[in-house]
Design a protein around this motif. Structure first.
Motif, PDB file in Angstrom:
ATOM      1  N   VAL A 132       0.725  -1.207  -0.279  1.00 16.03           N
ATOM      2  CA  VAL A 132      -0.028   0.149   0.180  1.00 16.03           C
ATOM      3  C   VAL A 132       0.804   1.616  -0.315  1.00 16.03           C
ATOM      4  O   VAL A 132       0.447   2.372  -1.428  1.00 16.03           O
ATOM      5  CB  VAL A 132      -0.946   0.063   1.650  1.00 16.03           C
ATOM      6  N   VAL A 133       1.824   1.280   0.597  1.00 16.82           N
ATOM      7  CA  VAL A 133       2.455   2.137   0.446  1.00 16.82           C
ATOM      8  C   VAL A 133       3.935   2.652  -0.543  1.00 16.82           C
ATOM      9  O   VAL A 133       3.540   3.589  -0.870  1.00 16.82           O
ATOM     10  CB  VAL A 133       3.513   1.872   2.069  1.00 16.82           C
ATOM     11  N   GLU A 134       3.826   1.469  -1.359  1.00 22.58           N
ATOM     12  CA  GLU A 134       4.826   1.653  -2.398  1.00 22.58           C
ATOM     13  C   GLU A 134       3.634   2.454  -3.565  1.00 22.58           C
ATOM     14  O   GLU A 134       3.782   3.287  -4.609  1.00 22.58           O
ATOM     15  CB  GLU A 134       5.219   0.618  -2.524  1.00 22.58           C
TER      16      GLU A 134
ATOM     17  N   HIS B  47      -6.886  -3.915   3.788  1.00 25.96           N
ATOM     18  CA  HIS B  47      -6.124  -3.612   2.785  1.00 25.96           C
ATOM     19  C   HIS B  47      -6.507  -3.519   1.292  1.00 25.96           C
ATOM     20  O   HIS B  47      -6.943  -2.872   0.396  1.00 25.96           O
ATOM     21  CB  HIS B  47      -4.843  -4.969   2.672  1.00 25.96           C
ATOM     22  N   ILE B  48      -8.397  -4.146   0.457  1.00 25.65           N
ATOM     23  CA  ILE B  48      -7.761  -4.183  -1.024  1.00 25.65           C
ATOM     24  C   ILE B  48      -9.558  -2.658  -0.099  1.00 25.65           C
ATOM     25  O   ILE B  48      -8.420  -2.202  -1.934  1.00 25.65           O
ATOM     26  CB  ILE B  48      -9.536  -5.473  -0.743  1.00 25.65           C
TER      27      ILE B  48
ATOM     28  N   ALA C 110     -13.041   2.115 -10.284  1.00 23.99           N
ATOM     29  CA  ALA C 110     -12.761   1.567  -9.479  1.00 23.99           C
ATOM     30  C   ALA C 110     -12.540  -0.083  -8.997  1.00 23.99           C
ATOM     31  O   ALA C 110     -11.538  -0.698  -9.118  1.00 23.99           O
ATOM     32  CB  ALA C 110     -11.907   2.311  -8.076  1.00 23.99           C
ATOM     33  N   GLN C 111     -13.406  -0.365  -8.768  1.00 26.65           N
ATOM     34  CA  GLN C 111     -13.324  -1.919  -8.306  1.00 26.65           C
ATOM     35  C   GLN C 111     -13.365  -2.085  -9.549  1.00 26.65           C
ATOM     36  O   GLN C 111     -12.822  -3.488  -9.026  1.00 26.65           O
ATOM     37  CB  GLN C 111     -14.745  -2.011  -7.678  1.00 26.65           C
ATOM     38  N   ALA C 112     -14.272  -2.283 -10.357  1.00 23.58           N
ATOM     39  CA  ALA C 112     -14.069  -3.154 -12.050  1.00 23.58           C
ATOM     40  C   ALA C 112     -12.477  -2.932 -12.238  1.00 23.58           C
ATOM     41  O   ALA C 112     -11.717  -4.463 -12.915  1.00 23.58           O
ATOM     42  CB  ALA C 112     -15.026  -2.092 -13.201  1.00 23.58           C
ATOM     43  N   VAL C 113     -11.646  -1.785 -12.555  1.00 19.61           N
ATOM     44  CA  VAL C 113     -10.723  -2.281 -12.555  1.00 19.61           C
ATOM     45  C   VAL C 113      -9.683  -3.016 -11.730  1.00 19.61           C
ATOM     46  O   VAL C 113      -8.900  -4.316 -12.080  1.00 19.61           O
ATOM     47  CB  VAL C 113      -9.386  -1.141 -13.037  1.00 19.61           C
ATOM     48  N   PHE C 114      -9.631  -3.308 -10.491  1.00 24.07           N
ATOM     49  CA  PHE C 114      -9.265  -4.103  -9.401  1.00 24.07           C
ATOM     50  C   PHE C 114      -9.708  -5.678  -9.716  1.00 24.07           C
ATOM     51  O   PHE C 114      -9.302  -6.110  -9.608  1.00 24.07           O
ATOM     52  CB  PHE C 114     -10.165  -3.504  -8.002  1.00 24.07           C
ATOM     53  N   ASP C 115     -11.093  -5.839  -9.656  1.00 24.81           N
ATOM     54  CA  ASP C 115     -11.638  -7.004 -10.396  1.00 24.81           C
ATOM     55  C   ASP C 115     -11.078  -7.710 -11.504  1.00 24.81           C
ATOM     56  O   ASP C 115     -10.928  -8.763 -11.556  1.00 24.81           O
ATOM     57  CB  ASP C 115     -13.670  -7.113 -10.321  1.00 24.81           C
ATOM     58  N   ALA C 116     -11.072  -6.792 -12.446  1.00 24.07           N
ATOM     59  CA  ALA C 116     -10.953  -7.270 -13.980  1.00 24.07           C
ATOM     60  C   ALA C 116      -9.286  -7.661 -14.108  1.00 24.07           C
ATOM     61  O   ALA C 116      -8.348  -8.418 -14.646  1.00 24.07           O
ATOM     62  CB  ALA C 116     -10.340  -6.234 -15.171  1.00 24.07           C
TER      63      ALA C 116
END
Length: 194
Positions: free
Chosen positions: A66-68, A123-124, A153-159
């Motif tokens: 997360v920091v990076e 984290h997610i 954002a959720q769609a990009v994360f899921d994809a």
């Protein structure tokens, strides 16, 4: 080690070493205390339970990524599409390195992550929030099409889950994985384009 020199950070470092050596099923607070040269009571003064210690170790491990990624999210020198691609690449590389560089600890964390679903959920949430911030900026700058940034954002994360979800770690060693990642990243960015 004197009890005064014992810090939560030092305990977490020792816990990682103990988990790497014994695995999550066999590692105990007594093992951690022994590695530090203190009594297990000294460890419990910082972490009230074994579960709290394991949760803190898991959180610390996830927080490194997360920091990076926050450095990329908060950067302003590049347009949003460039930052988004770099963010996705950095996330994939971070997860792949964790799996490949220290497989024993990665396997241990896979177990701990299942135990600490609240830590993983947080984290997610942090990752999706970072994605939302990049997408919002891209929409404002008309680099991305107008859309609801939270949904996007959720769609990009899921994809892109195949490239960051630990369940897919065995695939990350395949010789075609970099090409697969590039194809998905290209598709995602084209889909967001204004």
């Amino acid at each position: 080690m004197t009890p005064e020199a014992l810090t939560p950070e030092r305990i977490l470092e020792a816990t990682e070493d103990v988990l790497r050596r014994y695995g999550p099923a066999k590692a105990t607070v007594v093992d951690v205390a022994r590695a530090l040269g203190v009594s297990h009571g000294s460890v419990y003064r910082h972490f009230r339970t074994k579960a709290a210690l394991r949760e803190a170790v898991t959180s610390r491990w996830l927080e490194r990524t997360v920091v990076e990624l926050a450095k990329i999210t908060n950067g302003t020198e590049h347009p949003a599409p460039v930052r988004l691609r770099f963010w996705l690449t950095t996330l994939f590389e971070a997860k792949r390195h964790k799996a490949g560089d220290d497989p024993e600890l990665f396997a241990t964390y896979s177990v701990l992550i299942e135990e600490n679903s609240g830590v993983v959920e947080e984290h997610i949430r942090e990752l999706v929030t970072q994605l939302r911030e990049i997408i919002e900026e891209g929409v404002r700058a008309e680099q991305f099409a107008f859309m609801e940034p939270s949904v996007a954002a959720q769609a990009v994360f899921d994809a892109t889950a195949r490239f960051h979800d630990p369940a897919y770690a065995p695939e990350w060693r395949k010789p075609t994985i970099d090409g697969d990642f590039a194809a998905v990243a290209d598709l995602v960015l084209r889909g967001l384009s204004a």
